[in-house]
Design an enzyme around this catalytic site. Sequence first.
Site, short mmCIF file in Angstrom:
data_model
loop_
_atom_site.label_atom_id
_atom_site.label_comp_id
_atom_site.label_asym_id
_atom_site.label_seq_id
_atom_site.Cartn_x
_atom_site.Cartn_y
_atom_site.Cartn_z
CE1 TYR A 71 20.51 -21.93 8.95
CE2 TYR A 71 18.87 -23.43 9.89
CZ TYR A 71 19.80 -23.13 8.91
OH TYR A 71 20.02 -24.01 7.89
CG PHE A 123 7.15 -15.38 -16.48
CD1 PHE A 123 7.02 -14.29 -17.32
CD2 PHE A 123 8.33 -15.52 -15.77
CE1 PHE A 123 8.04 -13.35 -17.42
CE2 PHE A 123 9.35 -14.59 -15.86
CZ PHE A 123 9.21 -13.51 -16.69
CG ASP A 124 10.96 -15.88 -19.00
OD1 ASP A 124 10.48 -15.71 -17.88
OD2 ASP A 124 11.88 -15.20 -19.47
CG ASP A 213 2.86 -17.29 -11.51
OD1 ASP A 213 3.09 -16.44 -10.64
OD2 ASP A 213 3.62 -17.50 -12.48
CB ALA A 215 3.91 -12.57 -9.93
CE LYS A 256 7.57 -10.52 -11.24
NZ LYS A 256 8.59 -11.54 -10.99
N1 F0G Z 1 5.73 -15.85 -12.54
C1 F0G Z 1 5.49 -14.70 -13.18
C2 F0G Z 1 4.12 -14.42 -13.71
C3 F0G Z 1 6.52 -13.77 -13.35
O1 F0G Z 1 6.26 -12.65 -14.00
C4 F0G Z 1 7.80 -14.07 -12.83
C5 F0G Z 1 8.90 -13.14 -12.98
C6 F0G Z 1 8.00 -15.28 -12.15
C7 F0G Z 1 6.93 -16.14 -12.02
C8 F0G Z 1 9.33 -15.65 -11.58
O2 F0G Z 1 9.58 -14.93 -10.43
O3 F0G Z 1 11.58 -13.51 -10.97
O4 F0G Z 1 10.82 -13.84 -8.62
O5 F0G Z 1 11.89 -15.68 -9.85
N2 F0G Z 1 8.86 -12.16 -13.74
C9 F0G Z 1 9.87 -11.14 -13.92
C10 F0G Z 1 9.48 -10.27 -15.07
C11 F0G Z 1 11.27 -11.60 -13.94
O6 F0G Z 1 10.32 -9.46 -15.49
O7 F0G Z 1 8.35 -10.35 -15.53
P1 F0G Z 1 11.05 -14.46 -9.95
#
Ligand code: F0G
Length: 457
Positions: A71, A123-124, A213, A215, A256
């Site tokens: 843990y 990102f969304d 960010d 990813a 990613k």
């Molecule tokens: N930032 C970027 C640039 C992303 O592409 C994503 C996720 C996230 C943050 C959020 O990360 O999914 O681990 O919580 N992108 C995915 C996509 C979902 O399909 O592009 P997460």
Amino acid sequence: MRFPAEPFRIKVVEKIRRTTRDEREQLLERAGLNVFMIPSDAIYVDLLTDSGTGAMSDQQWAGLMIGDESYAGSKSFFKFEAAVRDVTGFPYVTPTHQGRVAENLLFSTICAAGKTIIANTHFDTTRANVEMNNAEALDLPVKEAYDPQLGKLWKGNMDLEKLEANLKANRDNIPLVVMTVTNNSAGGQPVSMENIRGASRLCKQFGVPFFIDCARFAENCWFIHEFEAGYKGKTIIEIARELFSHADGCWMSAKKDALVNIGGFIAMNDIELARRLPQKLILIEGFPTYGGLAGRDLEAVAIGLYEGMEPEYLQYRTAQVRYLGDMLWDAGIAIVRPVGGHAVFIDAKAFCDHISPEQFPGVALTVALYREAGIRGVEIGSLMFGHLDPATGKHVAPHLELVRLAIPRRVYTTAHMTYVAESITEMYKDRHKIKPLRLTYEAPVLRHFTARLEEII
Ligand code: F0G
């Protein structure tokens, strides 16, 4: 060579199933024409996302066996922390189970009404986390990002003149500037080191924290290695370290470029901020040495971070994505150019030029892709980012209507890519039969995940 052979051989296989057109028709109806609602075993080639869908290596699977599930103070955490520190240089590392949790922790700590977060493009989930915390998410991409067919490099960049103007005018209300590498929502386009350096310099000048960010940082670094002057002789990790050295912190969806199915982190230089985040982490995710992950997941990230930076892998990875893009382009299909790091983005406005933005041309194309060929892509357009103007009741469309074909890492072969390209080329001939859509249900936030639609006949 158009496509370098895969730098791996396949040890485990997973069957995929061809469905009939009738079966797909029924599944689409049940799904409210939303491909997020289609069961994955009814999908032949799944290009919905490159996130968490990659294949782990034998080394990563071996790593799972030595995961320490304690843990607190798990040795897998220390290995994970050391890997993140080694690559990013940031001393304070907090694991999270995926990227959006890092966003939640950060933005719920630094956002408030009247504050603005600036990005090259949010990102969304990033945008949603900013807005849920009552702040504004302001995108400042370079203007080339809005010209999908302009084959210019570094379309992921931030407009530094606009950044400077915003910092000058509103510095006290900007708690953070973030650079998304690669710029997913703008076509997976890379950001140049020069642009990162410039944004960093401005943020320092105005005393505003600058985050990455990250990813898809390894893919971004590969583009820098290939195309930016002065980087050919550097290794990917050297380029990555330089990239992070310009920032005050970063967060990563490790799903990613760290080649894992689950995982993420947030890391930074600022000890004060780093101390505040775990308070919420403990509430929603778990103790700060596992952050909602199992010890074995931490092992897999620690290994995958390095595998994701191997040059043979990155060369194959970007070539596979480009191979699909080139086949479509050669067939006369408008795609976002140049092809980015993780996906091919079809220009749905051009493909479905008979469908207006408020009738969701991108979603209509995802429906056709599934119906005709069992391929799943995702709309990045009016359903994901459009909204109704409360004053006029009119649809406000984003700049681009795209369908993203995101390629999972180390999962599909070149033959799968050929199948996808040939199917879409075939569909293109009958593209004007694709029907416009209207919404029958939408949720208040991130509506594209659960929306239901019908065809306008
Ligand atoms: N930032 C970027 C640039 C992303 O592409 C994503 C996720 C996230 C943050 C959020 O990360 O999914 O681990 O919580 N992108 C995915 C996509 C979902 O399909 O592009 P997460």
